[in-house]
Design an enzyme around this catalytic site. Structure first.
Site, PDB file in Angstrom:
ATOM      1  N   LYS A   1      49.997  38.308  41.336  1.00 60.04           N
ATOM      2  CA  LYS A   1      50.725  38.563  42.588  1.00 60.04           C
ATOM      3  C   LYS A   1      52.243  38.448  42.349  1.00 60.04           C
ATOM      4  CE  LYS A   1      46.805  37.026  45.424  1.00 60.04           C
ATOM      5  NZ  LYS A   1      46.278  35.977  46.343  1.00 60.04           N
TER       6      LYS A   1
ATOM      7  N   GLU B   1      37.527  47.702  44.054  1.00 60.59           N
ATOM      8  CA  GLU B   1      38.945  47.411  43.793  1.00 60.59           C
ATOM      9  C   GLU B   1      39.466  48.187  42.585  1.00 60.59           C
ATOM     10  OE1 GLU B   1      38.668  42.939  45.776  1.00 60.59           O
ATOM     11  OE2 GLU B   1      38.989  43.111  43.617  1.00 60.59           O
TER      12      GLU B   1
ATOM     13  N   TYR C   1      43.056  44.220  51.249  1.00 61.51           N
ATOM     14  CA  TYR C   1      42.676  43.032  52.013  1.00 61.51           C
ATOM     15  C   TYR C   1      42.089  43.385  53.381  1.00 61.51           C
ATOM     16  CZ  TYR C   1      44.742  39.766  48.637  1.00 61.51           C
ATOM     17  OH  TYR C   1      45.007  39.017  47.505  1.00 61.51           O
TER      18      TYR C   1
ATOM     19  N   HIS D   1      44.977  37.181  42.026  1.00 58.81           N
ATOM     20  CA  HIS D   1      43.753  37.615  42.710  1.00 58.81           C
ATOM     21  C   HIS D   1      42.698  37.946  41.670  1.00 58.81           C
ATOM     22  CE1 HIS D   1      40.914  40.101  44.962  1.00 58.81           C
ATOM     23  NE2 HIS D   1      41.017  40.968  43.972  1.00 58.81           N
TER      24      HIS D   1
ATOM     25  N   ASN E   1      49.539  31.839  45.782  1.00 57.90           N
ATOM     26  CA  ASN E   1      48.566  31.346  44.800  1.00 57.90           C
ATOM     27  C   ASN E   1      48.430  32.221  43.559  1.00 57.90           C
ATOM     28  OD1 ASN E   1      47.182  33.393  46.011  1.00 57.90           O
ATOM     29  ND2 ASN E   1      45.392  32.178  46.599  1.00 57.90           N
TER      30      ASN E   1
HETATM   31  P1  RTP Z   1      42.150  36.634  46.415  1.00 56.05           P
HETATM   32  O1  RTP Z   1      41.333  37.650  47.212  1.00 56.05           O
HETATM   33  O2  RTP Z   1      43.628  36.800  46.551  1.00 56.05           O
HETATM   34  O3  RTP Z   1      41.661  36.465  45.009  1.00 56.05           O
HETATM   35  O4  RTP Z   1      41.858  35.241  47.080  1.00 56.05           O
HETATM   36  P2  RTP Z   1      40.482  34.587  47.402  1.00 56.05           P
HETATM   37  O5  RTP Z   1      39.344  35.558  47.245  1.00 56.05           O
HETATM   38  O6  RTP Z   1      40.423  33.343  46.590  1.00 56.05           O
HETATM   39  O7  RTP Z   1      40.676  34.234  48.938  1.00 56.05           O
HETATM   40  P3  RTP Z   1      40.549  35.125  50.245  1.00 56.05           P
HETATM   41  O8  RTP Z   1      39.838  34.296  51.258  1.00 56.05           O
HETATM   42  O9  RTP Z   1      40.005  36.489  49.929  1.00 56.05           O
HETATM   43  O10 RTP Z   1      42.057  35.239  50.699  1.00 56.05           O
HETATM   44  C1  RTP Z   1      42.893  36.206  50.142  1.00 56.05           C
HETATM   45  C2  RTP Z   1      44.276  35.642  49.987  1.00 56.05           C
HETATM   46  O11 RTP Z   1      44.815  35.402  51.273  1.00 56.05           O
HETATM   47  C3  RTP Z   1      45.710  34.301  51.200  1.00 56.05           C
HETATM   48  N1  RTP Z   1      45.284  33.284  52.141  1.00 56.05           N
HETATM   49  N2  RTP Z   1      46.115  32.660  52.918  1.00 56.05           N
HETATM   50  N3  RTP Z   1      47.261  30.982  54.876  1.00 56.05           N
HETATM   51  C4  RTP Z   1      45.954  30.910  54.648  1.00 56.05           C
HETATM   52  O12 RTP Z   1      45.224  30.144  55.226  1.00 56.05           O
HETATM   53  C5  RTP Z   1      45.389  31.809  53.648  1.00 56.05           C
HETATM   54  N4  RTP Z   1      44.126  31.906  53.324  1.00 56.05           N
HETATM   55  C6  RTP Z   1      44.054  32.844  52.360  1.00 56.05           C
HETATM   56  C7  RTP Z   1      45.673  33.780  49.785  1.00 56.05           C
HETATM   57  O13 RTP Z   1      46.763  34.359  49.052  1.00 56.05           O
HETATM   58  C8  RTP Z   1      44.353  34.308  49.270  1.00 56.05           C
HETATM   59  O14 RTP Z   1      44.358  34.411  47.870  1.00 56.05           O
END
Ligand code: RTP
Length: 148
Positions: free
Chosen positions: A9, A126, A49, A115, A112
């Protein structure tokens, strides 16, 4: 063989973590099958997303992803989707174990660093979304030294 879409990212790129992150996947034994540095169109970030579009953090997440260049990659190997997620660590760096990318290199969920696809089906979608031009079809000569 299984593939995963992995994206460094904008914070990871700006903080100079590209080499560190690539190194962790390379050292594990996964093969790099696609890679490009690009500034993300808003529509691509929203599409990527789309499952999170109803979440309150969605607008901020899209702004974050388009805020600077990202490194989009495809990594290949046995169980790369699940193992890649383990290498990356839990979504919130507060919960990510030390030794994982997020556990070692990030503090906040909204910054974070990386991804990784969460399923083989997501990876397929994707990779098609981020690499519509297709991938280079090289094969590693190290294969017999990584797989029995
Ligand atoms: P990613 O898709 O980025 O690998 O992340 P992930 O599966 O671990 O988590 P996901 O639930 O799909 O969330 C995507 C990205 O959204 C941001 N996020 N912000 N502010 C918040 O509460 C929150 N929750 C998620 C994070 O950048 C997360 O990686």
């Amino acid at each position: 063989m299984e593939q995963s879409f992995i994206m460094i990212k904008p914070d990871g790129v700006q903080r100079g973590l590209v080499g560190e992150i690539i190194s962790r996947f390379e050292k594990k034994g996964f093969y790099l099958k696609g890679m490009k540095l690009l500034t993300v169109e808003k529509s691509l970030a929203e599409n990527h997303y789309a499952d999170l579009s109803a979440k309150p953090f969605f607008p901020g997440l899209v702004e974050y992803i388009i805020s600077g260049p990202v490194v989009a990659m495809v990594w290949e190997g046995k169980n790369v989707v699940v193992t890649g997620r383990k290498i990356i660590g839990a979504t919130n760096p507060s919960d990510s174990a030390p030794g994982t990318i997020r556990g070692d290199l990030a503090i906040e969920v909204g910054r974070n660093v990386i991804h990784g696809s969460d399923s083989i089906e997501s990876a397929r979608k994707e990779i098609a979304l981020w690499f519509p031009e297709g991938l280079t079809g090289w094969q590693s000569s190290l294969h017999p030294w990584i797989y029995e």
